[in-house]
Write a protein that holds these residues in place. Sequence first.
Motif, PDB file in Angstrom:
ATOM      1  N   GLU A  28       0.834  -1.199   0.000  1.00  0.00           N
ATOM      2  CA  GLU A  28       0.000   0.000   0.000  1.00  0.00           C
ATOM      3  C   GLU A  28       0.872   1.255   0.000  1.00  0.00           C
ATOM      4  O   GLU A  28       0.567   2.232  -0.678  1.00  0.00           O
ATOM      5  N   PHE A  29       1.966   1.228   0.740  1.00  0.00           N
ATOM      6  CA  PHE A  29       2.909   2.341   0.763  1.00  0.00           C
ATOM      7  C   PHE A  29       3.432   2.626  -0.642  1.00  0.00           C
ATOM      8  O   PHE A  29       3.435   3.783  -1.097  1.00  0.00           O
ATOM      9  N   VAL A  30       3.841   1.592  -1.362  1.00  0.00           N
ATOM     10  CA  VAL A  30       4.364   1.764  -2.720  1.00  0.00           C
ATOM     11  C   VAL A  30       3.271   2.297  -3.639  1.00  0.00           C
ATOM     12  O   VAL A  30       3.510   3.207  -4.439  1.00  0.00           O
ATOM     13  N   ARG A  31       2.058   1.770  -3.525  1.00  0.00           N
ATOM     14  CA  ARG A  31       0.963   2.263  -4.364  1.00  0.00           C
ATOM     15  C   ARG A  31       0.716   3.761  -4.142  1.00  0.00           C
ATOM     16  O   ARG A  31       0.512   4.510  -5.092  1.00  0.00           O
ATOM     17  N   ARG A  32       0.738   4.191  -2.878  1.00  0.00           N
ATOM     18  CA  ARG A  32       0.536   5.613  -2.584  1.00  0.00           C
ATOM     19  C   ARG A  32       1.652   6.458  -3.177  1.00  0.00           C
ATOM     20  O   ARG A  32       1.406   7.521  -3.752  1.00  0.00           O
ATOM     21  N   LYS A  33       2.895   6.015  -3.034  1.00  0.00           N
ATOM     22  CA  LYS A  33       4.032   6.771  -3.564  1.00  0.00           C
ATOM     23  C   LYS A  33       3.957   6.876  -5.088  1.00  0.00           C
ATOM     24  O   LYS A  33       4.242   7.927  -5.660  1.00  0.00           O
ATOM     25  N   VAL A  34       3.576   5.796  -5.753  1.00  0.00           N
ATOM     26  CA  VAL A  34       3.449   5.812  -7.214  1.00  0.00           C
ATOM     27  C   VAL A  34       2.325   6.759  -7.630  1.00  0.00           C
ATOM     28  O   VAL A  34       2.468   7.539  -8.582  1.00  0.00           O
ATOM     29  N   ALA A  35       1.214   6.727  -6.905  1.00  0.00           N
ATOM     30  CA  ALA A  35       0.095   7.622  -7.228  1.00  0.00           C
ATOM     31  C   ALA A  35       0.512   9.087  -7.089  1.00  0.00           C
ATOM     32  O   ALA A  35       0.180   9.917  -7.939  1.00  0.00           O
ATOM     33  N   VAL A  36       1.254   9.409  -6.033  1.00  0.00           N
ATOM     34  CA  VAL A  36       1.742  10.783  -5.838  1.00  0.00           C
ATOM     35  C   VAL A  36       2.672  11.173  -6.979  1.00  0.00           C
ATOM     36  O   VAL A  36       2.562  12.264  -7.550  1.00  0.00           O
ATOM     37  N   ALA A  37       3.586  10.287  -7.334  1.00  0.00           N
ATOM     38  CA  ALA A  37       4.532  10.578  -8.419  1.00  0.00           C
ATOM     39  C   ALA A  37       3.804  10.796  -9.740  1.00  0.00           C
ATOM     40  O   ALA A  37       4.158  11.702 -10.508  1.00  0.00           O
ATOM     41  N   ARG A  38       2.785  10.003 -10.001  1.00  0.00           N
ATOM     42  CA  ARG A  38       2.028  10.174 -11.246  1.00  0.00           C
ATOM     43  C   ARG A  38       1.289  11.513 -11.266  1.00  0.00           C
ATOM     44  O   ARG A  38       1.244  12.175 -12.305  1.00  0.00           O
ATOM     45  N   ARG A  39       0.709  11.903 -10.126  1.00  0.00           N
ATOM     46  CA  ARG A  39       0.023  13.205 -10.070  1.00  0.00           C
ATOM     47  C   ARG A  39       1.016  14.340 -10.284  1.00  0.00           C
ATOM     48  O   ARG A  39       0.726  15.309 -10.987  1.00  0.00           O
ATOM     49  N   GLN A  40       2.182  14.226  -9.700  1.00  0.00           N
ATOM     50  CA  GLN A  40       3.207  15.262  -9.886  1.00  0.00           C
ATOM     51  C   GLN A  40       3.641  15.328 -11.350  1.00  0.00           C
ATOM     52  O   GLN A  40       3.790  16.415 -11.908  1.00  0.00           O
ATOM     53  N   ARG A  41       3.843  14.177 -11.966  1.00  0.00           N
ATOM     54  CA  ARG A  41       4.223  14.152 -13.379  1.00  0.00           C
ATOM     55  C   ARG A  41       3.137  14.795 -14.233  1.00  0.00           C
ATOM     56  O   ARG A  41       3.420  15.637 -15.090  1.00  0.00           O
ATOM     57  N   ASP A  42       1.893  14.430 -13.974  1.00  0.00           N
ATOM     58  CA  ASP A  42       0.782  14.966 -14.767  1.00  0.00           C
ATOM     59  C   ASP A  42       0.610  16.464 -14.566  1.00  0.00           C
ATOM     60  O   ASP A  42       0.124  17.158 -15.459  1.00  0.00           O
ATOM     61  N   ALA A  43       1.028  16.982 -13.415  1.00  0.00           N
ATOM     62  CA  ALA A  43       0.917  18.413 -13.127  1.00  0.00           C
ATOM     63  C   ALA A  43       2.132  19.190 -13.635  1.00  0.00           C
ATOM     64  O   ALA A  43       2.229  20.394 -13.422  1.00  0.00           O
ATOM     65  N   GLY A  44       3.064  18.495 -14.281  1.00  0.00           N
ATOM     66  CA  GLY A  44       4.248  19.161 -14.804  1.00  0.00           C
ATOM     67  C   GLY A  44       5.339  19.373 -13.774  1.00  0.00           C
ATOM     68  O   GLY A  44       6.258  20.153 -13.992  1.00  0.00           O
ATOM     69  N   LEU A  45       5.243  18.686 -12.653  1.00  0.00           N
ATOM     70  CA  LEU A  45       6.241  18.818 -11.596  1.00  0.00           C
ATOM     71  C   LEU A  45       7.291  17.716 -11.715  1.00  0.00           C
ATOM     72  O   LEU A  45       7.722  17.135 -10.732  1.00  0.00           O
ATOM     73  N   HIS A  46       7.695  17.454 -12.936  1.00  0.00           N
ATOM     74  CA  HIS A  46       8.604  16.361 -13.234  1.00  0.00           C
ATOM     75  C   HIS A  46       9.909  16.912 -13.764  1.00  0.00           C
ATOM     76  O   HIS A  46       9.919  17.881 -14.510  1.00  0.00           O
ATOM     77  N   VAL A  47      11.006  16.330 -13.354  1.00  0.00           N
ATOM     78  CA  VAL A  47      12.323  16.714 -13.864  1.00  0.00           C
ATOM     79  C   VAL A  47      12.972  15.448 -14.402  1.00  0.00           C
ATOM     80  O   VAL A  47      13.023  14.429 -13.713  1.00  0.00           O
ATOM     81  N   SER A  48      13.453  15.513 -15.626  1.00  0.00           N
ATOM     82  CA  SER A  48      14.069  14.337 -16.228  1.00  0.00           C
ATOM     83  C   SER A  48      15.439  14.068 -15.617  1.00  0.00           C
ATOM     84  O   SER A  48      16.066  14.959 -15.029  1.00  0.00           O
ATOM     85  N   ASN A  49      15.914  12.859 -15.780  1.00  0.00           N
ATOM     86  CA  ASN A  49      17.240  12.494 -15.293  1.00  0.00           C
ATOM     87  C   ASN A  49      18.303  13.355 -15.968  1.00  0.00           C
ATOM     88  O   ASN A  49      19.269  13.778 -15.327  1.00  0.00           O
TER      89      ASN A  49
END
Length: 72
Positions: A28-49
């Motif tokens: 459940e912890f991993v699912r929550r973290k992935v969901a947060v990361a996806r929302r951040q990516r979709d909101a443009g809060l993503h930085v590429s490597n």
Amino acid sequence: MTLEPELRDMFMAEAAADDRPAARNYDEFVRRKVAVARRQRDAGLHVSNDEVEADAAARRADLLRRIGEAGV
């Protein structure tokens, strides 16, 4: 592993304070973290490597330049 109740309570409180799961809740912890990361990516809060690496290289170069100027 079996812990004394007081020690277990302390452990669980520390895990919760650090937003870390107790072992049984890891999926459940991993699912929550992935969901947060996806929302951040979709909101443009993503930085590429590549962007992270370029920023780190620029910071290293600036630090080395300042060290050289200071004669350290």
